[in-house]
Design an enzyme around this catalytic site. Structure first.
Site, short mmCIF file in Angstrom:
data_model
loop_
_atom_site.label_atom_id
_atom_site.label_comp_id
_atom_site.label_asym_id
_atom_site.label_seq_id
_atom_site.Cartn_x
_atom_site.Cartn_y
_atom_site.Cartn_z
N LYS A 138 45.30 -9.27 -5.60
CA LYS A 138 46.40 -8.99 -6.24
C LYS A 138 46.53 -10.55 -6.02
O LYS A 138 46.70 -11.31 -5.24
CB LYS A 138 47.35 -8.05 -6.23
CG LYS A 138 48.28 -8.60 -6.81
CD LYS A 138 49.97 -7.26 -6.69
CE LYS A 138 50.82 -6.90 -7.34
NZ LYS A 138 52.13 -6.08 -7.22
N SER A 162 53.83 -3.40 -10.90
CA SER A 162 53.38 -4.36 -11.30
C SER A 162 52.28 -4.98 -11.27
O SER A 162 51.32 -6.02 -11.20
CB SER A 162 54.32 -5.84 -10.15
OG SER A 162 53.72 -5.06 -8.55
N SER A 207 54.29 0.08 -7.55
CA SER A 207 53.43 -0.94 -7.80
C SER A 207 52.48 -0.73 -7.64
O SER A 207 51.17 -1.11 -9.08
CB SER A 207 54.22 -2.25 -7.70
OG SER A 207 54.98 -2.94 -8.70
N1 GLN Z 1 58.07 -2.00 -10.68
C1 GLN Z 1 59.59 -1.70 -10.19
C2 GLN Z 1 59.92 -2.88 -9.64
O1 GLN Z 1 59.85 -3.65 -10.66
C3 GLN Z 1 58.07 -1.92 -8.03
C4 GLN Z 1 57.67 -3.33 -7.96
C5 GLN Z 1 56.81 -2.96 -7.35
O2 GLN Z 1 56.82 -1.88 -6.60
N2 GLN Z 1 56.24 -4.31 -6.75
O3 GLN Z 1 61.22 -3.65 -9.28
#
Ligand code: GLN
Length: 445
Positions: A52, A127, A151
């Site tokens: 990532k 994400s 995420s």
């Molecule tokens: N979807 C969650 C957010 O927008 C989680 C993001 C993540 O785990 N990095 O914060």
């Protein structure tokens, strides 16, 4: 073969922000030479892995899918990257993501969206959408993502692969761009449970560069890959199934039946406080993000505005130009909940709620080895469907964030299809019980 696959499909999928063609071929050649010399290569030797774009790999870009860090190249390796290299894995490139890991659909990337390999009109989740899609589309054998609130697990579930968020402190965050430091963890993706277990075992462990890592032996996770789950006690929280889509519910129930047949004992439990996790998460995550992202000031890193009057103007313009809408929203929410007068009402209260949620999990784990729920209330949704409705986007994390708030490990494993899209089952366990999660996931798989 993987590079060819990327050439063939990534224009459509958009999983990569940077393909490390030269570097990958060079390390593949080195692995070949080491094999010829009879060297001990480690368990990921020659395996192509995608990383990532918020995890540092020396000499490669690390943009967090943000204009703020466009052109920024990491001067050093993250701890997890070092581990991959020591094990002679081959890094294929850096994957697309929601900007600074804020999002649940990968539509918040400043550069391009990622499409779900199962249906190109749908999102891959987020994400870590690029990392999940790269494995699902066979553009990488394994990948690394990060988790702050679902995420890894939510995109794993949307893309039909396995994704693990480890216990907080199991894997070093050293060299990973911080979003919310008390929640962030590196997570692992694989096409099956064994792949995910191997990758996790390779990168886990104590690191003096991250003082929250714990000096706890990293077990050989492959030892847990047996079908036998006799006597394992599974709690299924009723709150997580209420109002759930019938077809998704049916898939989870079928999966639980398989585990029962394999010897597990399944009982209904209640987690009444879990419903506060989402609100709690968004207060804590935004507060920490507003503090962590203060370092992007146009001076030390990345984007700097061209015309400025004075130092305040540099900060103001660089941040206005460099950050996307969702990142700005989080910074504003975060500074608000931390500001004098609101700190006690929001941030401090959120920390208290967090403690209560942890205690609720502790209580359940006195009687049960694991908790099973769906990973997400829906399968992958259409691109654009939720971009205008921020709250409905936040709701896609409803089942995953409790594990982040509590710091416990959790895995998502594919458990069938609904209307042509994959469904994920989530298995949460007690601190440092990743092995148990692999055991159950493997038993079901
Ligand atoms: N979807 C969650 C957010 O927008 C989680 C993001 C993540 O785990 N990095 O914060």
């Amino acid at each position: 073969a993987f590079l060819n696959r990327i050439d063939k499909v990534d224009e459509k999928i958009g999983a990569y922000l940077y393909v490390a063609r030269e570097e990958a071929l060079k390390s593949a050649k080195e692995v070949d030479e080491k094999i010829a010399m009879g060297e001990d290569l480690g368990q990921l030797a020659g395996i192509p892995i995608a990383v990532k774009d918020n995890i540092s790999v020396r000499g490669m870009q690390n943009t967090c899918a943000s204009k703020m860090l466009e052109g920024y190249v990491s001067p050093y390796d993250a701890f997890v990257t070092e581990k991959l290299k020591k094990n002679n894995a081959i890094i294929l490139g850096k994957t697309n993501m929601d900007e600074f890991a804020m999002g649940s659909s990968n539509e918040n990337s400043a550069f391009k969206i990622v499409r779900n390999p199962w249906d190109l009109t749908k999102v891959p989740g987020g994400s870590s959408g690029g990392s999940a899609a790269s494995v699902a589309a066979c553009e990488a054998a394994l990948s690394l993502g990060t988790e702050t609130g679902g995420s890894v697990r939510q995109p794993a579930s949307f893309c039909g692969i396995v994704g693990l968020k480890p216990t907080y402190g199991r894997i070093s965050r050293n060299g990973v761009v911080a979003f919310a430091s008390t929640l962030d963890q590196v997570g692992t993706f694989g096409r099956d449970v064994k792949d995910c277990a191997l990758l996790t075992g390779t990168i886990a462990g104590i690191d003096k560069g991250d003082f929250t890592t714990v000096d706890e032996v990293v077990p050989d996770y492959t030892k847990f890959l047996t079908k036998d789950v006799k006597g394992t006690r599974i709690g299924v929280p009723t709150e997580f199934l209420q109002g759930l889509d019938n077809k998704i519910r049916a898939k989870i129930e079928e999966a639980i039946e398989v585990l029962k047949e394999n010897g597990a004992i399944v009982e209904e439990i209640s987690l009444p406080l879990a419903k506060y996790s989402l609100a709690d998460y968004y207060i804590i995550a935004c507060a920490e993000a507003s503090s962590n992202l203060a370092r992007f000031d146009g001076i030390r890193y990345g984007h700097r505005a061209k015309d400025f009057k004075d130092s305040v103007d540099i900060y103001f313009k660089s941040r206005t130009e460099g950050f996307g809408e969702e990142v700005k929203r989080r910074i504003m929410l975060g500074t608000y909940v931390l500001s004098a007068g609101y700190y006690d009402a929001y941030y401090k209260r959120a920390l208290k709620v967090r403690k209560l949620i942890k205690e609720e999990f502790d209580k359940v784990f006195k009687n049960y080895h694991v908790i099973i729920t769906p990973t997400s209330p829906t399968t992958a949704f259409k691109i654009g469907e939720k971009t205008k409705d921020v709250l409905s986007m936040y709701l896609s994390d409803i089942y995953t964030v409790p594990a982040n708030v509590a710091g416990i490990p959790s895995i998502s494993v594919p458990c069938g299809m609904v209307d042509g899209m994959p469904v994920g089952m989530q298995i949460m366990g007690n601190y440092f019980q990743e092995g148990k999660l692999f055991n159950l996931a493997y038993s079901y798989e």
